[in-house]
Design a protein around this motif. Structure first.
Motif, PDB file in Angstrom:
ATOM      1  N   ARG A  55       0.835  -1.216   0.000  1.00 42.36           N
ATOM      2  CA  ARG A  55       0.000   0.000   0.000  1.00 42.36           C
ATOM      3  C   ARG A  55       0.858   1.250   0.000  1.00 42.36           C
ATOM      4  N   LEU A 335      -6.055  -5.571  -2.259  1.00 39.46           N
ATOM      5  CA  LEU A 335      -5.388  -4.740  -3.255  1.00 39.46           C
ATOM      6  C   LEU A 335      -5.620  -5.252  -4.672  1.00 39.46           C
ATOM      7  N   HIS A 339      -4.304   0.506  -5.626  1.00 42.49           N
ATOM      8  CA  HIS A 339      -4.523   1.463  -4.549  1.00 42.49           C
ATOM      9  C   HIS A 339      -3.947   2.798  -5.005  1.00 42.49           C
ATOM     10  N   GLN A 343      -5.525   3.144  -8.931  1.00 45.20           N
ATOM     11  CA  GLN A 343      -6.528   2.106  -8.682  1.00 45.20           C
ATOM     12  C   GLN A 343      -7.366   1.924  -9.941  1.00 45.20           C
ATOM     13  N   HIS A 347     -13.275  -0.502 -11.434  1.00 45.61           N
ATOM     14  CA  HIS A 347     -13.541  -1.472 -10.362  1.00 45.61           C
ATOM     15  C   HIS A 347     -15.022  -1.583 -10.037  1.00 45.61           C
TER      16      HIS A 347
END
Length: 395
Positions: A55, A335, A339, A343, A347
């Motif tokens: 991250r 993840l 991220h 990202q 999604h």
């Protein structure tokens, strides 16, 4: 890490279970969460297997996503080159921001909700076709691949008929055994298909995404071609593999199957658990823009740092029972979509397709089972995107 530590010879890819990351990655995460690794081009860089470090890397301003700066941890048919106009996934701000910002409004939760009736229609069409044809069937070619291809085709305003050609060309491009000249020709041919699509939309606009972007007048045809290329490929490859591998998991794991047969669409928690547990996108990489102290090591300018998404999503420091499929495991900070500013822009669309498609498949075909229960299904290893090659089924 000391200079005498062992250097990994490339990214581990051998799996003992088709649904779990390579065992070597779990061992690394416990002993060396950031480890020295050699890359396919002979350079040295680093591999991260720890969730917290992963991250941190994805939001660190000292690392770049530019293709030409990064080495590949697995063999590639084509040498990394600067991203062409529109292919913002391989760019940093401000170029990345310029391309991504106009797209954001097309992939919000609200906009995706408006697309759900179309997704339901497409899912129904393909299950109807499976029932008409009757068993056996290859779930990859009959269901997993054509559904996301048709969804992204309709979003872009493309004729679904181009999907077969794009899929064929992508297979050539991604195969490390393909000679470089053939791989390059396949990329150029794919680009030309997208260019034809953009030219057609400029002549005859509609209410699709490409027509809206053309009407905005902010991008050239070359930029729109690159953007269409990216949207088409990113919009179907990962979701197709999630459909097929998710179905394979449900046919092998009672918990996973139970999450699909409770009636209605999948819960958000179940979708997230499929994404975490399977981690279709295996890795992503960044290149250091200057010497950086990171994770207790000195990353030199120009070195590539690769993070194993599949390993990070099984980190026991982040997930209480990382190797168990559990839709009741609480908040899921996986993840699978990356991220930070990179990202995955689609999604919400991918989640909707999985939320609708997977349970509907098992509702309509409750007797769904593997054609051969006695053997594992062949999987696609050594690639950035993991999945099954074929999934023969009866019902």
């Amino acid at each position: 890490m000391t200079d005498g530590a062992e250097i990994l010879e490339g990214l581990p890819t051998a799996r003992s279970c088709p649904f779990s990351p390579p065992d070597a990655l779990g061992e690394l995460r416990e002993k060396r969460p950031i480890a020295r690794m050699s890359y396919a081009d002979g350079t040295l860089g680093w591999l991260i297997t720890d969730h917290a470090l992963a991250r941190e890397l994805l939001t660190h301003p000292g690392f770049s996503s530019r293709h030409e700066l990064r080495s590949s941890p697995v063999p590639m048919a084509i040498k990394p080159m600067p991203a062409p106009p529109g292919m913002f996934i391989g760019m940093d701000p401000p170029q990345h921001t310029r391309y991504r910002k106009p797209l954001n409004r097309h992939f919000t939760v609200r906009r995706v909700r408006q697309l759900e009736p179309a997704i339901e229609r497409i899912v129904t069409q393909h299950i109807d076709a499976m029932e008409r044809q009757g068993p056996p069937a290859d779930l990859v070619s009959a269901f997993a691949l054509p559904i996301p291809v048709q969804v992204i085709s309709e979003l872009l305003g493309a004729d679904p008929g181009i999907s077969g050609e794009i899929s064929r060309l992508r297979a050539v491009t991604l195969d490390p055994a393909t000679p470089p000249e053939e791989a390059g020709a396949a990329v150029r041919a794919t680009n030309e298909v997208m260019a034809d699509l953009v030219r057609g939309k400029r002549r005859s606009p509609s209410d699709d995404l490409l027509s809206v972007l053309i009407a905005d007048g902010e991008m050239t045809d070359q930029e729109l071609t690159g953007l269409a290329f990216l949207m088409f490929v990113a919009g179907h490859e990962t979701t197709a593999n999630m459909f097929s591998l998710g179905t394979y998991l449900a046919l092998r794991d009672e918990r996973a199957r139970a999450s699909l047969t409770g009636g209605g669409v999948l819960t958000d928690e179940a979708v997230n658990e499929f994404l975490r547990y399977l981690s279709i996108v295996q890795f992503t990489s960044r290149a250091a823009l200057a010497d950086v102290e990171f994770g207790g090591v000195l990353v030199r300018k120009g070195e590539t740092v690769t993070l194993s998404i599949s390993a990070a999503n099984r980190d026991a420091r982040r997930f209480p029972q990382p190797d168990t499929f559990d839709v009741d495991g609480g908040e899921n900070g996986h993840l699978a979509f990356g991220h930070g500013i990179h990202q995955c822009i689609g999604h919400n669309l991918a989640r909707a397709e999985l939320r609708i498609g997977l349970p509907e498949l098992f509702r309509r075909l409750p007797g769904l089972r593997l054609a051969d229960e006695s053997r594992d299904v062949a999987t696609r290893v050594g690639h950035n995107t993991y999945g099954v090659l074929e999934l023969p089924v009866f019902w």
